[in-house]
Design a protein around this motif. Structure first.
Motif, PDB file in Angstrom:
ATOM      1  N   VAL A 286       0.795  -1.334  -0.070  1.00  0.00           N
ATOM      2  CA  VAL A 286      -0.247   0.009  -0.003  1.00  0.00           C
ATOM      3  C   VAL A 286       0.860   1.294   0.014  1.00  0.00           C
ATOM      4  N   LEU A 287       0.637   1.999  -0.955  1.00  0.00           N
ATOM      5  CA  LEU A 287       1.272   3.258  -1.129  1.00  0.00           C
ATOM      6  C   LEU A 287       0.862   4.440  -0.061  1.00  0.00           C
ATOM      7  N   ASN A 288       1.928   5.287   0.341  1.00  0.00           N
ATOM      8  CA  ASN A 288       1.349   6.667   0.946  1.00  0.00           C
ATOM      9  C   ASN A 288       0.365   7.363  -0.018  1.00  0.00           C
ATOM     10  N   LYS A 289      -0.407   7.967   0.809  1.00  0.00           N
ATOM     11  CA  LYS A 289      -1.177   9.141  -0.054  1.00  0.00           C
ATOM     12  C   LYS A 289      -0.635  10.061  -1.024  1.00  0.00           C
ATOM     13  N   GLY A 290      -1.085  10.011  -2.199  1.00  0.00           N
ATOM     14  CA  GLY A 290      -0.508  11.053  -3.262  1.00  0.00           C
ATOM     15  C   GLY A 290       0.637  10.103  -3.987  1.00  0.00           C
ATOM     16  N   LYS A 291       1.306   9.116  -3.470  1.00  0.00           N
ATOM     17  CA  LYS A 291       2.262   8.325  -4.306  1.00  0.00           C
ATOM     18  C   LYS A 291       1.945   7.659  -5.392  1.00  0.00           C
ATOM     19  N   GLU A 292       0.709   7.559  -5.620  1.00  0.00           N
ATOM     20  CA  GLU A 292       0.356   6.793  -6.788  1.00  0.00           C
ATOM     21  C   GLU A 292       0.382   7.386  -8.218  1.00  0.00           C
ATOM     22  N   GLN A 293       0.863   8.528  -8.028  1.00  0.00           N
ATOM     23  CA  GLN A 293       0.559   9.473  -9.117  1.00  0.00           C
ATOM     24  C   GLN A 293       1.404   9.180 -10.393  1.00  0.00           C
ATOM     25  N   SER A 294       2.986   8.779  -9.825  1.00  0.00           N
ATOM     26  CA  SER A 294       3.778   8.502 -11.045  1.00  0.00           C
ATOM     27  C   SER A 294       3.377   6.953 -11.625  1.00  0.00           C
ATOM     28  N   LEU A 295       2.954   6.091 -10.840  1.00  0.00           N
ATOM     29  CA  LEU A 295       2.273   4.951 -11.330  1.00  0.00           C
ATOM     30  C   LEU A 295       1.175   4.979 -12.378  1.00  0.00           C
TER      31      LEU A 295
ATOM     32  N   GLY B 135      12.567 -10.458  -4.937  1.00  0.00           N
ATOM     33  CA  GLY B 135      12.377 -11.345  -5.996  1.00  0.00           C
ATOM     34  C   GLY B 135      10.816 -11.670  -6.317  1.00  0.00           C
ATOM     35  N   ASP B 136      10.131 -11.559  -4.960  1.00  0.00           N
ATOM     36  CA  ASP B 136       8.554 -12.045  -5.083  1.00  0.00           C
ATOM     37  C   ASP B 136       7.914 -10.851  -5.994  1.00  0.00           C
ATOM     38  N   LEU B 137       6.715 -11.577  -6.446  1.00  0.00           N
ATOM     39  CA  LEU B 137       5.839 -10.724  -7.302  1.00  0.00           C
ATOM     40  C   LEU B 137       4.873  -9.986  -6.129  1.00  0.00           C
ATOM     41  N   VAL B 138       4.766  -8.791  -6.232  1.00  0.00           N
ATOM     42  CA  VAL B 138       3.697  -7.834  -5.308  1.00  0.00           C
ATOM     43  C   VAL B 138       2.596  -7.132  -6.198  1.00  0.00           C
ATOM     44  N   ARG B 139       1.633  -7.094  -5.497  1.00  0.00           N
ATOM     45  CA  ARG B 139       0.541  -6.099  -6.142  1.00  0.00           C
ATOM     46  C   ARG B 139       0.872  -4.739  -5.555  1.00  0.00           C
ATOM     47  N   VAL B 140       0.472  -3.753  -6.221  1.00  0.00           N
ATOM     48  CA  VAL B 140       0.802  -2.385  -5.315  1.00  0.00           C
ATOM     49  C   VAL B 140      -0.685  -1.769  -5.640  1.00  0.00           C
ATOM     50  N   VAL B 141      -1.009  -1.181  -4.513  1.00  0.00           N
ATOM     51  CA  VAL B 141      -2.315  -0.344  -4.444  1.00  0.00           C
ATOM     52  C   VAL B 141      -2.299   0.859  -3.724  1.00  0.00           C
ATOM     53  N   SER B 142      -2.952   1.776  -4.058  1.00  0.00           N
ATOM     54  CA  SER B 142      -3.067   3.334  -3.768  1.00  0.00           C
ATOM     55  C   SER B 142      -3.328   3.154  -2.228  1.00  0.00           C
ATOM     56  N   ASN B 143      -3.275   4.350  -1.710  1.00  0.00           N
ATOM     57  CA  ASN B 143      -3.817   4.483  -0.123  1.00  0.00           C
ATOM     58  C   ASN B 143      -5.378   4.250   0.136  1.00  0.00           C
ATOM     59  N   ASN B 144      -6.004   4.487  -1.126  1.00  0.00           N
ATOM     60  CA  ASN B 144      -7.521   4.043  -0.998  1.00  0.00           C
ATOM     61  C   ASN B 144      -7.843   2.546  -1.735  1.00  0.00           C
ATOM     62  N   ASN B 145      -6.867   1.802  -1.773  1.00  0.00           N
ATOM     63  CA  ASN B 145      -6.926   0.435  -2.017  1.00  0.00           C
ATOM     64  C   ASN B 145      -7.350   0.258  -3.592  1.00  0.00           C
ATOM     65  N   GLU B 146      -6.730   1.284  -4.455  1.00  0.00           N
ATOM     66  CA  GLU B 146      -6.877   1.089  -5.973  1.00  0.00           C
ATOM     67  C   GLU B 146      -5.879   0.420  -6.461  1.00  0.00           C
TER      68      GLU B 146
END
Ligand code: SAH
Length: 396
Positions: A9-18, A40-51
């Motif tokens: 989960v990213l900090n608020k606002g940190k989803e912009q570049s993605l 090396g693991d695969l991870v899912r990345v979501v925004s602070n709002n779980n997007e």
């Protein structure tokens, strides 16, 4: 192949570049990681709002995740096969497959091919696999098999050369070696010129594939000139200059092995050619006293800055090096100057070259602005991928 291990989960606002498809997640942008993750693991990345934002390989370091997909999809055999096929299709459309004049090219160029962390260079039947992330290292066998599936008889062997490029070796202790088939150091062709390439003992994957088009351009400027090829490695620019009709060519490198390789390669293309001489020397020493000796100087140094904190020193080194060339090149001379440091931007490099010119007090004009060739594509959302910068300058 691998399953998703955790959600980041990213900090608020940190989803912009993605959202603008930039494929890196910096460690400072991370708010929390749902489960334990290994490099090396695969991870899912979501925004602070779980997007949902993307799926990528996790790594310890300032770049924590390199995104493989911006859509929520399975990262399975078909995914990798698709990405490799796209990489091959591009090289095919560039006329690089089954090309007898040029059988060395970059097959996979990291972010530029949607495969961050992976470099694959192709040498006349042998693919050299270089993982820059643990994720790409862990799937080396699977990807080799897929490459073979796609390339068939064109691919004889895959050699893994990740020992020195993996950032964290502690748990995996990589050892270079063949992943598939076996082959011996070979002779490759580039625009009809021949090179001995040794991926086992050579620098990088064995050859500086990225200078192909720039070497080709040197031919145009060599006729009748006295040429200095500084940082020559395996001599590519040297015999392009010989081919272009240079009067003399001097090749210089600090590595004795590189000079040996240069001599072998020049001999291969221009046997017993008295126009060529090669010297083992430090560039700054060699260039101390070359006033009016050359009318074409090529400067292709190693990456002076591998990290951001070395940037200032690197720019000083580029400035000093270029100043020496401008000060001493003959009137009406040409300087080909390059930087392959990813952390040195095009503008910063230019400034350093401009400062070098100003120190010399000569009149200097830009004739060409050079970059890497098309088999090193730049993902438009990842400008850092444009790492090779070059200028061709005319000095009155
Ligand atoms: N122009 C080459 C690639 C150059 S790579 C090509 O077209 O293939 C950079 C080279 O610089 C390496 O071979 C390295 O051995 C050499 N080198 C590094 N530091 C040097 C120095 N201080 N003086 C001279 N050569 C140096």
């Amino acid at each position: 192949m691998t399953n998703i291990s955790a959600t980041i989960v990213l900090n608020k606002g940190k989803e912009q570049s993605l959202k603008r498809f930039h494929p890196w997640v910096f460690s400072g942008a991370i708010k929390k990681i749902s489960d334990e993750v290994k490099e090396g693991d695969l991870v899912r990345v979501v925004s602070n709002n779980n997007e949902f934002l993307g799926i990528g390989h996790f790594q310890i370091g300032s770049i924590a995740v390199r995104i493989l997909s911006f859509t929520d999809q399975l990262i399975d055999r078909n995914f990798w096969l698709g990405r490799l096929q796209e990489a091959l299709n591009l090289r095919s459309s560039l006329g690089l497959l089954n090309n007898e004049h040029t059988n060395v090219f970059r097959l996979v160029h990291g972010e530029g091919d949607g495969l961050p962390g992976l470099i694959v260079d192709f040498y006349n039947g042998t693919a050299v696999y270089q993982a820059h992330t643990v994720g790409m290292y862990l799937i080396r066998h699977e990807l080799s098999v897929l490459l073979k599936e796609l390339m068939g008889e064109q691919l004889v062997a895959v050699y893994d050369k990740s020992e020195k490029t993996l950032p964290f070796k502690a748990d995996i202790e990589p050892v270079n070696g063949y992943l598939l088939g076996e082959s011996a150091p070979t002779i490759v062709a580039e625009y009809g010129n021949r090179f001995q390439v040794d991926w086992v003992d050579g620098q990088k994957t064995g050859f500086f594939v990225d200078q192909r088009e720039n070497r080709h351009l040197v031919k145009e400027y060599s006729k009748g000139r006295d040429v200095l090829n500084m940082f020559c490695y395996s001599g590519g620019f040297s015999f392009c200059a010989l081919q272009g009709g240079a009067q003399t060519v001097h090749s210089v490198d600090a590595s004795a092995k590189a000079i040996e390789l240069t001599r072998t390669n020049v001999e291969l293309n221009y046997p017993n050619d008295a126009r060529h001489e090669a010297f083992v020397a430090d560039a700054f020493d060699f260039m101390r006293d070359i006033k009016d000796k050359y009318d074409l100087i090529i400067l292709d140094p190693p990456a002076f800055a591998k990290h951001r904190n070395a940037l200032h020193q690197a720019l000083q080194a580029y400035k000093r090096l270029n100043a020496r060339a401008f000060e001493q090149v003959r009137s009406g001379g040409i300087v080909f100057t390059f930087s392959c440091s990813q952390v040195v931007s095009k503008d910063k490099f230019r400034e350093a070259v401009f400062s070098g010119a100003a120190i010399s007090g000569r009149k200097v004009r830009i004739l060409h602005q050079l970059t890497q060739p098309a088999d090193h594509p730049v993902n438009i959302y990842h400008p850092e991928g444009e790492y090779l910068k070059g200028l061709v300058l005319y000095v009155d």
